[in-house]
Design an enzyme around this catalytic site. Structure first.
Site, short mmCIF file in Angstrom:
data_model
loop_
_atom_site.label_atom_id
_atom_site.label_comp_id
_atom_site.label_asym_id
_atom_site.label_seq_id
_atom_site.Cartn_x
_atom_site.Cartn_y
_atom_site.Cartn_z
N VAL A 1 0.85 -1.19 0.00
CA VAL A 1 0.00 0.00 0.00
C VAL A 1 0.89 1.25 0.00
CG1 VAL A 1 -1.74 1.31 1.27
CG2 VAL A 1 -1.87 -1.19 1.19
N ASP B 1 2.05 5.12 -5.18
CA ASP B 1 2.03 6.57 -4.98
C ASP B 1 3.44 7.11 -4.76
OD1 ASP B 1 -0.76 6.64 -5.21
OD2 ASP B 1 -1.01 6.15 -3.10
#
Length: 281
Positions: free
Chosen positions: A225, A229
């Protein structure tokens, strides 16, 4: 370097479980943690930790979760003057399950993110822009249309966008699933297209022709996770600094790999010294 990020702000609830549940299955024995998240906020912090001055434009709810959702970006000096509070909608939430190998399942309740409108944006965005698709598409399209400098769009989660957006972007970033969703449309413009491939690295194209590729350093993944990004923030910073496409890909792959060695989205994002140290390994 100053970057504007238009994107989502969430609070992530992460269950570290022995395995990911199959449909209809209940998995017990998980531990729960809570971290700031949202693709917009994650990418803003990633770019900030790598040396950029960053302004975040987004939306949170008027609730007890909003402070926790922006705590890390605020602590690291991201400009939050473009973040508005919605009195009618809750702060966005992501429900995440992570297994021991770092694989994950994510369900997002958009909350206030869903109500970020073009009216919230400045009339012109005169510095480099990073955007993703966790805000309403019309807001993302408006941001890209008002940008006068470099534009990076992370086409995630995959959703239909205009050909004008695809042509305007200087850099499109997708994973393999998103690349399959868009197909040849990714290459309608003259900008760069990067397809990330997880532990196998990333490939950069221009007009459908491969121009660079890179593989990440070898790591022990804990939680993927936020790794994507981290990659988006890093490759944008690298290209704006003038790195070659090949060097930029290697830098971004290292930033993403570093993020996968730590739990949580924003807590996992490394600074430049950490990324360069991993590359040195």
């Amino acid at each position: 370097m100053r970057i504007t990020v238009v994107g989502s702000i969430n609070l992530d609830f992460v269950a570290a479980a022995p395995s990911l549940p199959a449909p209809g299955e209940t998995v017990t024995g998980a531990s729960l943690s809570r971290h700031p998240g949202g693709k917009g906020a994650n990418q803003a912090l990633a770019a900030r930790r790598l040396g950029a001055e960053v302004r975040l434009i987004g939306r949170v709810g008027d609730d007890e979760m909003s402070g926790a959702a922006v705590a890390l970006v605020l602590a690291h000096g991201v400009d939050l003057s473009g973040v508005e509070t919605d009195i009618a909608a809750p702060t966005g939430v992501a429900l995440i399950t992570v297994d021991p190998t770092g694989e994950n399942q994510i369900t997002v309740a958009a909350g206030a993110n869903h109500f970020a409108t073009p009216e919230q944006l400045p009339a012109r965005i005169e510095c480099p822009l990073i955007a993703q698709l966790e805000l309403p598409i019309e807001t993302v399209e408006a941001a890209v249309g008002r940008a006068t400098d470099f534009v990076c769009v992370n086409l995630a989660p995959a959703a239909p966008v205009s050909e004008a957006l695809l042509r305007r972007a200087d850099l499109l970033v997708v994973n393999e699933t998103e690349a399959a969703f868009y197909g040849d449309a990714l290459h309608v413009g003259g900008g760069m297209v990067v397809v990330t491939k997880g532990a196998r690295g990333a490939v950069m194209y221009r007009r459908g022709v491969e121009m660079a590729w890179a593989t990440p350093p070898r790591i022990k993944a804990v939680d993927a996770v936020g790794a994507g990004d981290a990659f988006v923030g890093a490759i944008t910073v690298a290209l704006l600094e003038g790195m070659t496409p090949n060097d930029a890909l290697h830098f971004a792959c290292a930033a993403g790999a570093l993020a996968a060695t730590r739990p949580g989205a924003q807590p996992s994002l490394g600074d430049r010294a950490e990324v360069e140290a991993l590359m040195g390994k």
